[in-house]
Design an enzyme around this catalytic site. Structure first.
Site, PDB file in Angstrom:
ATOM      1  N   GLU A  39       0.810  50.639  16.037  1.00  0.00           N
ATOM      2  CA  GLU A  39       1.358  51.881  15.489  1.00  0.00           C
ATOM      3  C   GLU A  39       2.017  52.745  16.559  1.00  0.00           C
ATOM      4  OE1 GLU A  39       1.832  52.307  12.511  1.00  0.00           O
ATOM      5  OE2 GLU A  39       0.468  50.867  11.598  1.00  0.00           O
ATOM      6  N   TYR A 122       0.871  60.608  10.664  1.00  0.00           N
ATOM      7  CA  TYR A 122       1.198  59.253  10.217  1.00  0.00           C
ATOM      8  C   TYR A 122       0.261  58.211  10.823  1.00  0.00           C
ATOM      9  CZ  TYR A 122       2.752  54.600  10.224  1.00  0.00           C
ATOM     10  OH  TYR A 122       2.714  53.249  10.103  1.00  0.00           O
ATOM     11  N   ASP A 140       5.841  57.950   6.535  1.00  0.00           N
ATOM     12  CA  ASP A 140       6.782  57.637   7.611  1.00  0.00           C
ATOM     13  C   ASP A 140       8.191  57.636   7.030  1.00  0.00           C
ATOM     14  OD1 ASP A 140       6.889  55.323   6.110  1.00  0.00           O
ATOM     15  OD2 ASP A 140       7.104  54.031   7.861  1.00  0.00           O
TER      16      ASP A 140
END
Length: 357
Positions: A39, A122, A140
């Site tokens: 991520e 996020y 996102d």
DNA sequence: AAGGCGGGGGA
DNA sequence: TCCCCAGCCTT
């Protein structure tokens, strides 16, 4: 929940089950460390671009403890070329935070995850849902686009009101018992079907109730208001060589490429040739009293960043004695590959065989 | 609330 | 050239 919302979630999950064939190394991963790594790497970064970096980091640092124990310079070398280097700095800080303050165990609540450096709403939602199946909806670029189009929302996504509105909607659509799968589905769907350009509306299982599709708003949604100003900068890099030593420094200013290295920089406010450069105050301050010979002057290269256009030129100077230069240190040429450099410099080094990458 | 922060791919 | 990409941090 209205009928549109139910339709949306059901059709999306159905699409995921029957048609989604997107494959990525971190998909279905349950190790929070690996999820986190992916991520961070993927923030504002295309999957294809981040993919090899993910493989490299996992292979170098299979556990968060190994990442935490790594020297900062080594980690930056692995990150070199990926951009947004604050991510790298924050990632290392978070890894050390986890090993030192969380007993080496990745935190397992949304709030604790989000409190780690480099983790915002996020990324916290992604880790919480993928690793722990906690009911937090991801928001996102993909999700903004899919929701804005399907529900026909023209609130700017880069406004405070827009963020709140989309976050509320995203959360209301989340099937709380199936967060991981749903979050993965909506992002895959945005990347594969509801793409920014030329979305595959003909094959879209949501088309029947998609507002943008019915009202010809596909190319108008989502709405963004802010426009970036691109400024031009002129970097004149002096490659000062003494035998096989080259002078470099680490960039520390509140500027681009923080924590990366560079050669002796004389920034000018317009394109400057070597003659004019020698009368520049910064040049004189650094090299004014040192006898040198001009060995090579490169062509000007251009690098387009999101918010800046960098014109850079490399001037190789050779000196007979080893001078002391404020802020710069001499490094043996063969040692250059121990330091991380911005792309514009690594490109020059490669092209001139100054370093093997 | 706004601005800054990389690099690359596609139109 | 411009836009976008599994955004976040600072001011």
């Amino acid at each position: 929940m209205g009928s549109g919302e139910i339709f949306f979630t059901e059709k999306l999950l159905e699409w995921n089950k029957e048609q989604n064939n997107r494959n990525m190394p971190w998909k279905g991963e349950k190790d929070p460390y690996r999820i986190w790594l992916s991520e961070i790497i993927l923030q504002q970064t295309r999957v294809e671009q981040g993919w090899p970096y993910y493989e490299r980091f996992i292979s170098h640092y299979p556990t968060v403890q190994q990442l935490a124990a790594a020297p900062e310079e080594e980690v930056f070398r692995l990150w070199q070329g990926l951009g947004y280097y604050a991510r790298c700095k924050n990632m290392l800080a978070a890894a050390r935070d986890i090993t030192e303050n969380h007993g080496g165990k990745f935190p397992s609540t949304y709030e604790q995850i989000k409190s780690l450096k480099g983790i915002g709403p996020y990324t916290a939602a992604a880790i919480a849902s993928f690793a722990f199946n906690l009911p937090h909806a991801v928001l996102d670029g993909n999700v903004y686009r899919v929701l804005a189009r399907f529900f026909g929302i023209d609130t700017p996504i880069d406004s405070h009101a827009g963020k709140k509105q989309f976050a509320g909607l995203a959360q209301s659509l989340l099937p709380t018992d199936n967060a991981a799968s749903y979050n993965q589905s909506i992002m895959d769907f945005g990347a594969v079907v509801c793409k920014p350009q030329q979305p595959a509306c003909d094959d879209c299982p949501l088309q029947k109730k998609c507002v943008a599709c019915h009202q010809q708003l596909i190319s108008l949604l989502p709405v963004k208001t802010k426009k970036i100003q691109v400024k031009k900068r002129y970097f004149n890099y002096i490659i000062l060589q003494h035998n096989d030593n080259i002078y470099i420094r680490k960039r520390t200013a509140n500027d681009i490429w923080q924590n990366l290295h560079e050669f002796i920089l004389v920034e000018t406010d317009s394109a400057t040739d070597i003659t004019a450069l020698q009368s520049h105050a910064m040049f004189k301050q650094l090299l004014g009293n040192i006898p040198f010979s001009i060995e090579k002057v490169s062509a000007v290269s251009k690098q387009q960043l999101t918010h800046q256009t960098i014109f850079s030129q490399f001037i190789t100077l050779r000196v007979a004695d080893l001078p002391t230069l404020n802020g710069y240190i001499p490094v043996q040429q063969q040692q250059l590959n121990n330091y991380a450099f911005p792309k514009t410099i690594t490109t020059y080094l490669e092209r001139n065989s100054l370093q093997l990458f």
